[in-house]
Scaffold this active site. Structure first.
Site, PDB file in Angstrom:
ATOM      1  N   ASP A 108       0.847  -1.182   0.000  1.00 47.81           N
ATOM      2  CA  ASP A 108       0.000   0.000   0.000  1.00 47.81           C
ATOM      3  C   ASP A 108       0.892   1.245   0.000  1.00 47.81           C
ATOM      4  OD1 ASP A 108      -2.296   1.626   0.323  1.00 47.81           O
ATOM      5  OD2 ASP A 108      -2.000   1.636   2.493  1.00 47.81           O
ATOM      6  N   ASP A 134      -0.335   4.953   0.821  1.00 47.92           N
ATOM      7  CA  ASP A 134      -0.673   5.924   1.857  1.00 47.92           C
ATOM      8  C   ASP A 134      -0.827   5.237   3.211  1.00 47.92           C
ATOM      9  OD1 ASP A 134      -0.735   7.493  -0.360  1.00 47.92           O
ATOM     10  OD2 ASP A 134      -2.922   7.733  -0.405  1.00 47.92           O
ATOM     11  N   ASP A 149      -1.562  -0.463   6.045  1.00 40.61           N
ATOM     12  CA  ASP A 149      -1.916   0.082   7.356  1.00 40.61           C
ATOM     13  C   ASP A 149      -3.387  -0.116   7.702  1.00 40.61           C
ATOM     14  OD1 ASP A 149      -3.003   3.429   6.891  1.00 40.61           O
ATOM     15  OD2 ASP A 149      -2.645   1.975   5.293  1.00 40.61           O
TER      16      ASP A 149
END
Length: 380
Positions: A9, A11, A131
């Site tokens: 990922d 961001d 995240d």
């Protein structure tokens, strides 16, 4: 050899994403995740993974999120990564808006179909790094495991509470630090499965060299099971062995082929020997004095100095102990020097297996931050 992938990922993982601002659409919002460059560079240079970026950018190209606020920042991110030798083979961006049930939006796999059912890729041993809990869901949907960079504990606790039962087994690592991700990936290379199927035996081995001593052994020979359990327990590794052999004939194929399959599993798990001790030795048991020297140096050799006075211990022929270790040495491509003295035959062979386990544990010990190869040849 099939390629493993890190689906990463952007961001919140490579870039620090501070709530409540989630849309990274301006340079003043750009902050890279602490120590990300240091450890992503190590991952890219040292570990054999293909890097693939997977990012949801809801509404990209619409009035909600104009492209001219995205691409300049994104291009700077990519150039910054490439400047540190971090190269992504592909960047997959879903821009669906609204995004309800979009097949291409994480955790759906619509953007990644080229990697599924493709023999060029080893998805089962790949990872998703992200995240959000949706990244862990993506890992489950792909058929791999997730590394959760949980940088907001309160958000994580709320998100995972309703999904813990379904996703807990998918979370390979939960951390807030890139250093832990690097260490896990480097050490995680040493968890493998191996199958060996012939007309005489069908064997499956699951080995985690860096485990905790868990054993799940079934070969059909009780004493042999007991000895293999010693390898797991005293070697502090997790080991599962399932062997179905032609025991109606005799024990030979079952024991020999299990040794081969176990050796093959070690050869696969220890393919990367950088930072590894390589050598090991050990240990007495009661009146029995057993010495096992091992070298995972890429060459097979067995020296066997052990004599047994009984034909069998339990239902296991004592002549098969030599064959087991010879098979292991050949398949694992390791040197083995085994010597034992004593009076009790059970104690002698158990001491050998325990010493074998201790020797392996010493030899496979590895410093995850070391890239040292224990050989003057420059290759093992």
């Amino acid at each position: 050899m099939a390629k493993r992938i890190l689906f990463i990922d952007r961001d919140g993982t490579l870039i620090y994403e501070a709530p409540p601002t989630y849309q990274l659409d301006a340079f003043e919002k750009l902050t890279f995740y602490p120590h990300m460059f240091e450890y992503m560079t190590k991952i890219a240079r040292e570990l054999d993974y293909e890097l693939v970026m997977v990012s949801n950018q809801d509404g990209l190209g619409t009035d909600v999120f104009p492209e001219d606020t995205f691409w300049p920042l994104h291009n700077l991110v990519m150039k910054s990564l490439e400047g540190e030798d971090i190269f992504f083979s592909a960047v997959h961006i879903d821009r669906t808006y609204p995004h309800e049930n979009a097949p291409t939006r994480k955790p759906a796999t619509g953007m990644l179909t080229q990697y599924l059912n493709n023999e060029d890729y080893d998805i089962a041993h790949s990872f998703v790094i992200g995240d959000r809990i949706t990244d862990i869901q993506l890992a489950k949907n792909l058929g791999c495991r997730g590394i959760w960079l949980n940088n907001d504990a309160s958000l994580g606790a709320a998100e995972i509470s309703d999904k813990a039962a379904a996703l807990q087994d998918t979370i390979a690592l939960e951390t807030t630090e890139w250093s832990k991700i690097y260490e896990f990936l480097k050490m995680g290379l040493r968890s493998v499965t191996q199958e060996r199927n012939t007309n005489e035996t069908k064997i499956s081995v699951a080995l985690n060299v860096d485990g905790s001593g868990k054993a799940d052994i079934s070969t059909g020979i009780g004493f042999f099971d007991h000895m293999l359990e010693q390898i797991a327990r005293h070697g502090k590794m997790d080991l599962s062995v399932r062997t179905k052999g032609d025991l109606h004939i005799d024990e030979h194929h079952t024991i020999e082929d299990t040794g081969i399959a176990l050796g093959e599993a070690f050869a696969k798990a220890l393919a990367d020997k950088r930072g590894m001790e390589r050598y090991g030795f050990a240990l007495p048991m009661d009146e029995a004095d057993a010495k096992v020297l091992i070298d995972f140096g890429g060459r097979n050799w067995l020296v066997w100095n052990a004599v047994f006075k009984r034909e069998k211990i339990g239902e296991m022929p004592t002549e098969m102990f030599y064959h087991f270790f010879k098979s292991f040495s050949d398949a694992a491509k390791c040197n083995l020097n085994i010597e034992c003295r004593g009076d009790n035959e059970h104690h002698k062979i158990e001491a050998i297996f325990k010493a074998f386990a201790k020797a392996i544990h010493m030899a496979v010990k590895r410093d995850p931050l070391s890239n040292y190869l224990p050989s003057t040849k420059g290759v093992l």
